[in-house]
Design a protein around this motif. Structure first.
Motif, mmCIF file in Angstrom:
data_model
loop_
_atom_site.group_PDB
_atom_site.id
_atom_site.type_symbol
_atom_site.label_atom_id
_atom_site.label_comp_id
_atom_site.label_asym_id
_atom_site.label_seq_id
_atom_site.Cartn_x
_atom_site.Cartn_y
_atom_site.Cartn_z
ATOM 1 N N TYR A 1 0.841 -1.199 0.000
ATOM 2 C CA TYR A 1 0.000 0.000 0.000
ATOM 3 C C TYR A 1 0.878 1.251 0.000
ATOM 4 N N PRO A 2 1.591 1.490 -1.092
ATOM 5 C CA PRO A 2 2.555 2.602 -1.103
ATOM 6 C C PRO A 2 1.921 3.979 -0.894
ATOM 7 N N GLU A 3 0.685 4.174 -1.333
ATOM 8 C CA GLU A 3 0.052 5.484 -1.131
ATOM 9 C C GLU A 3 -0.457 5.641 0.295
ATOM 10 N N ALA A 4 -0.990 4.572 0.869
ATOM 11 C CA ALA A 4 -1.619 4.647 2.188
ATOM 12 C C ALA A 4 -0.625 4.621 3.338
ATOM 13 N N ALA A 5 0.482 3.925 3.174
ATOM 14 C CA ALA A 5 1.436 3.741 4.270
ATOM 15 C C ALA A 5 1.887 5.062 4.909
ATOM 16 N N PRO A 6 2.189 6.107 4.132
ATOM 17 C CA PRO A 6 2.601 7.363 4.784
ATOM 18 C C PRO A 6 1.504 7.978 5.656
ATOM 19 N N TYR A 7 0.244 7.862 5.243
ATOM 20 C CA TYR A 7 -0.852 8.401 6.050
ATOM 21 C C TYR A 7 -1.010 7.616 7.348
ATOM 22 N N ILE A 8 -0.879 6.307 7.251
ATOM 23 C CA ILE A 8 -0.982 5.477 8.441
ATOM 24 C C ILE A 8 0.185 5.781 9.381
ATOM 25 N N GLN A 9 1.388 5.890 8.832
ATOM 26 C CA GLN A 9 2.560 6.191 9.655
ATOM 27 C C GLN A 9 2.434 7.555 10.313
ATOM 28 N N GLN A 10 1.929 8.538 9.586
ATOM 29 C CA GLN A 10 1.748 9.873 10.149
ATOM 30 C C GLN A 10 0.759 9.820 11.318
ATOM 31 N N ALA A 11 -0.331 9.078 11.162
ATOM 32 C CA ALA A 11 -1.311 8.951 12.243
ATOM 33 C C ALA A 11 -0.692 8.254 13.455
#
Length: 89
Positions: free
Chosen positions: A9-19
Motif C-alpha cells: 500500500y505505497p500510497e496509504a502507508a505514509p498516512y498510516i505512519q503519520q497517524a
C-alpha cells in the motif's frame, strides 16, 4: 511501518505512519474506520487486521456490512445537518 505494508500500500502507508506518529498505535486502531479507512475512496487501503500492530487477541474489526451501515448512518446524519431536518424516528 513495515516494508510489507509500504510495498503493498505505497500510497496509504505514509498516512498510516503519520497517524501513528501523531497519535499512537492504539488511537489508530480505535479510530481506523472513522479517520483512515475512508481514504479508500482515493487510494487502496489495508484492512485493519493487516496493520502490523494489529493483534487479534486485543483488537477487533468491523465486518463490511457493519462498516456500510456506519457510513450510511453518517451520510444520513450529515444530510440532516445540511438540510436542517431530523430523522423520522
Amino acid at each position: 511501518m513495515t516494508e510489507t505494508l509500504a510495498d503493498e500500500y505505497p500510497e496509504a502507508a505514509p498516512y498510516i505512519q503519520q497517524a501513528v506518529d501523531e497519535h499512537g498505535e492504539d488511537w489508530v486502531l480505535e479510530n481506523y474506520y472513522q479517520q483512515l479507512y475512508p481514504l479508500g475512496q482515493l487510494m487502496e487501503m489495508p484492512e485493519k487486521d493487516e496493520l502490523p500492530f494489529y493483534d487479534d487477541d486485543e483488537n477487533d474489526t468491523m465486518t463490511e456490512e457493519e462498516r456500510v451501515e456506519m457510513y450510511q448512518a453518517w451520510a444520513e446524519y450529515r444530510e440532516n445537518l445540511r438540510t436542517g431536518t431530523q430523522d423520522a424516528e
